[in-house]
Design an enzyme around this catalytic site. Sequence first.
Site, PDB file in Angstrom:
ATOM      1  N   ASP A 470       0.756  -0.841   0.217  1.00  0.00           N
ATOM      2  CA  ASP A 470       0.160  -0.035  -0.266  1.00  0.00           C
ATOM      3  C   ASP A 470       1.075   1.346   0.155  1.00  0.00           C
ATOM      4  OD1 ASP A 470      -1.685  -1.755   0.409  1.00  0.00           O
ATOM      5  OD2 ASP A 470      -2.841  -1.215   1.916  1.00  0.00           O
ATOM      6  N   HIS A 474      -0.515   4.804   0.801  1.00  0.00           N
ATOM      7  CA  HIS A 474      -0.161   5.439   2.938  1.00  0.00           C
ATOM      8  C   HIS A 474       0.727   7.108   1.962  1.00  0.00           C
ATOM      9  CE1 HIS A 474       0.394   1.832   5.065  1.00  0.00           C
ATOM     10  NE2 HIS A 474      -1.054   2.046   4.745  1.00  0.00           N
ATOM     11  N   ASP A 543      -2.590  -7.998  -5.909  1.00  0.00           N
ATOM     12  CA  ASP A 543      -4.091  -7.647  -5.326  1.00  0.00           C
ATOM     13  C   ASP A 543      -4.376  -6.359  -5.455  1.00  0.00           C
ATOM     14  OD1 ASP A 543      -4.745  -7.388  -3.019  1.00  0.00           O
ATOM     15  OD2 ASP A 543      -4.076  -8.617  -2.633  1.00  0.00           O
ATOM     16  N   GLU A 545      -7.603  -3.458  -3.217  1.00  0.00           N
ATOM     17  CA  GLU A 545      -8.307  -3.366  -3.534  1.00  0.00           C
ATOM     18  C   GLU A 545      -9.503  -1.606  -3.686  1.00  0.00           C
ATOM     19  OE1 GLU A 545     -10.014  -4.542   0.823  1.00  0.00           O
ATOM     20  OE2 GLU A 545      -8.768  -3.369   1.612  1.00  0.00           O
ATOM     21  N   GLU A 549      -7.959   4.787  -4.742  1.00  0.00           N
ATOM     22  CA  GLU A 549      -6.711   5.668  -3.698  1.00  0.00           C
ATOM     23  C   GLU A 549      -6.200   5.327  -5.004  1.00  0.00           C
ATOM     24  OE1 GLU A 549      -7.062   5.113   1.073  1.00  0.00           O
ATOM     25  OE2 GLU A 549      -7.406   2.908  -0.052  1.00  0.00           O
ATOM     26  N   TYR A 627     -19.041  -1.334   2.458  1.00  0.00           N
ATOM     27  CA  TYR A 627     -17.542  -1.253   2.434  1.00  0.00           C
ATOM     28  C   TYR A 627     -16.695  -1.970   1.385  1.00  0.00           C
ATOM     29  CZ  TYR A 627     -17.731  -2.236   7.649  1.00  0.00           C
ATOM     30  OH  TYR A 627     -18.818  -2.136   8.717  1.00  0.00           O
TER      31      TYR A 627
END
Length: 751
Positions: A470, A474, A543, A545, A549, A627
């Site tokens: 990520d 971040h 992956d 999700e 972002e 979600y």
Amino acid sequence: MADNQDVFIPVATGPIHPSIPSRNDHPVPKKGIVDTTGPIETNKFYCGLFLGSQSNYTFTHPYALAWSKGGASLKSYGMAISHVESNVLAWGPTNAKIPGNPVSYYVNPIDIQPMILSATEFTDSTSLTTEKLLPFSANAVLRPQDGSKQRLTIPIVQGMGFVTGIYSGLQPTIQSGVHFDKVVSAGSPRSGIYKYTATLADGTTWLIYVTPDDGKDPDLRLESSTNLRGPQGWSGTIQVAKNPAGTSGEKLYDNSSGVYAMEGAIAGEVSRTTGTYTLAWAKAGKDAQSTPLLMFALPHHIESFDSNTKGRVTGISLRTTTKGQATAVIGETWVMTEPDLPIDMGFAPWSVSKGSVDNLSAGAKKVILDVAPTELQQDIDKQCDLNSMYYSGKALSKFATLVYTVDKLGGNPQLCDSALKALKNAFSRFINNKQQFPLVYDDVWKGVVSSASYNGGDTGADFGNTLYNDHHFHYGYFIHAAAIIGTLDPDWLADSKDWVNMLVRDAGNPAGNDPLFPFSRGFDWYNGHSWAKGLFESFDGKDEESTSEDAMFAYAIKMWGKTIGDASMEARGNLMLGILRRSLHSYFLMESDNKNQPEQFIANKVTGILFENKVDHTTYFGANLEYVQGIHMLPLLPSSPFVRRQKFVQEEWNAMFTSSASTPAEKVQGGWKGILYANLALVDPAASWEYFAGPNFDYGSLDGGATRTWYLAFAAGEFPVWILLLMRMMLTASQGLVVDRPEQRNWMVDV
């Protein structure tokens, strides 16, 4: 935007920021990686070669490869080649909460192993090492035992048309876990190349091309329904390819046999609103200079090919695991074009029809400035001082957006002056590396990571940041916040620019020769989006999700580039947004006519988590619809309407969140409710405005990365021009209307 702006000019090549200490004891050691002391790609498609058991699949599209390592039915130690048709997919249960009752997931079975490149010498002492790890390729090397001069080298390249094994001093064995029904010698497509046609028990046809170093007929022998064996001590190349296209496909494979891709390269430029990028491959093999390469393109490539590249598209098409059909293209170079890049997009609300909306109506400004003090008085320092780079970054980005909204859109810089000072103070904690888990420079894989997982710490801390999960999420929030602060106070850049550029280099480095960071850690220029998973073993591959972002990172570097005058970075962000708009539409954000995901899955509207080997309509933190859909909505930024098409947003809202749907937005609890109503502004800004402007607004419906102030500004900026004109006409026609009386609640006049 200047003409022909190169998008891959290095950000910086200097040392790590002085506040960041180095460590050489990363929790994940290198396994079987040779010939490199430089940066290693941590989020690329081939990481299964060196993580964990080393037996995870590597997905090149359309093929997937894995070291069999004594597993599956044949107990082979060769390199298994998988290609899965849709009739053998495993499907999850249907979801009755969603119109159309879509299946909740689909997964490609592993270990079917139609073909395996192996050798008689491969046993339980076989070793796998990885060489020449590059952005689009890596070489997998199998040896009978460590240190052996006998080796099988397999260049693993994204989109490769053949799976190629380069044998050195081995007795080659081609195996099939599906079983050979028939193998026939099929002549020689040209001198020195020997061809075999294999029909498997499942009815599929595979072509085998053998190019001996000594030029002699290898005389492959079918010893059993699972083993096709060659001569001892043999050196040369063996290529396999699945042929779904009969005689015409066979001719094309014949024409490109004997050569193979070794590595890929990317170039790109932006001219005004048009972005162009080129994928090119270096090739090797017999008669390489005169033999055209055959490579596979994904659907989003085909859509954006220029006319020359489009003319080299063939009729060979093979299913990929999670991205629709891959199509073979002849040639070593593809050129792709992305039009209508959002070069005018700034920090203000933006829409496809109006572009950047820097001036809001007086009525909208009044509502926004009435609301803003409540949020400006929050404890900025406390909200940004967290044990997570992700949540700290979200808070910094939130407050930066709030300050910008009040200063530039509300026209009241005095109102937010103290908040801007507090924001800069909160940001300085990170520049000085005094946060709860300081950053460290990892000298093993080469990157800037959280210290949270060192010294026995949980590898999942802060979503796995230490293991490179990520980083584009971040660090994207920090970069976005910095872009706003630097725009509002250019003097601030003197002490912050190098630190922020370090984050850009870590998460999205444009330089291929930076000794401290790998190229483009997150964004995959072949797949057209980023991969969030870092150094975690995963049998379903990488992956992601949160597409929103992903787009946020591209938008953040665009705006940071604009703020610091880095035209290449700004252009790269614009091009990435253009590619993301296409790839997200193709694979992740599914309109009713989506052609790339299975028909029985499309009604989910979003993929949830898209892996390389499966797609699962869920999240890592729960399966509530708000979600699963909402993680693809946040954060709401000017880039949101660019990558989230109105047709998609409307279909999703109608299916999931209207009053008559299974999960009405008005009944959702907590911060997800605000996310849903903010997203609604993309198609119904009036309803979104009405929700956030309501006199009894519940601040509990705001997620930790959002403010009511920005959501109101965004909704106001999304009103179509014709509605604004209509409002003006209505206001003129209603002479007696008092617009400031709250009991009238006439949102149209307020906006």
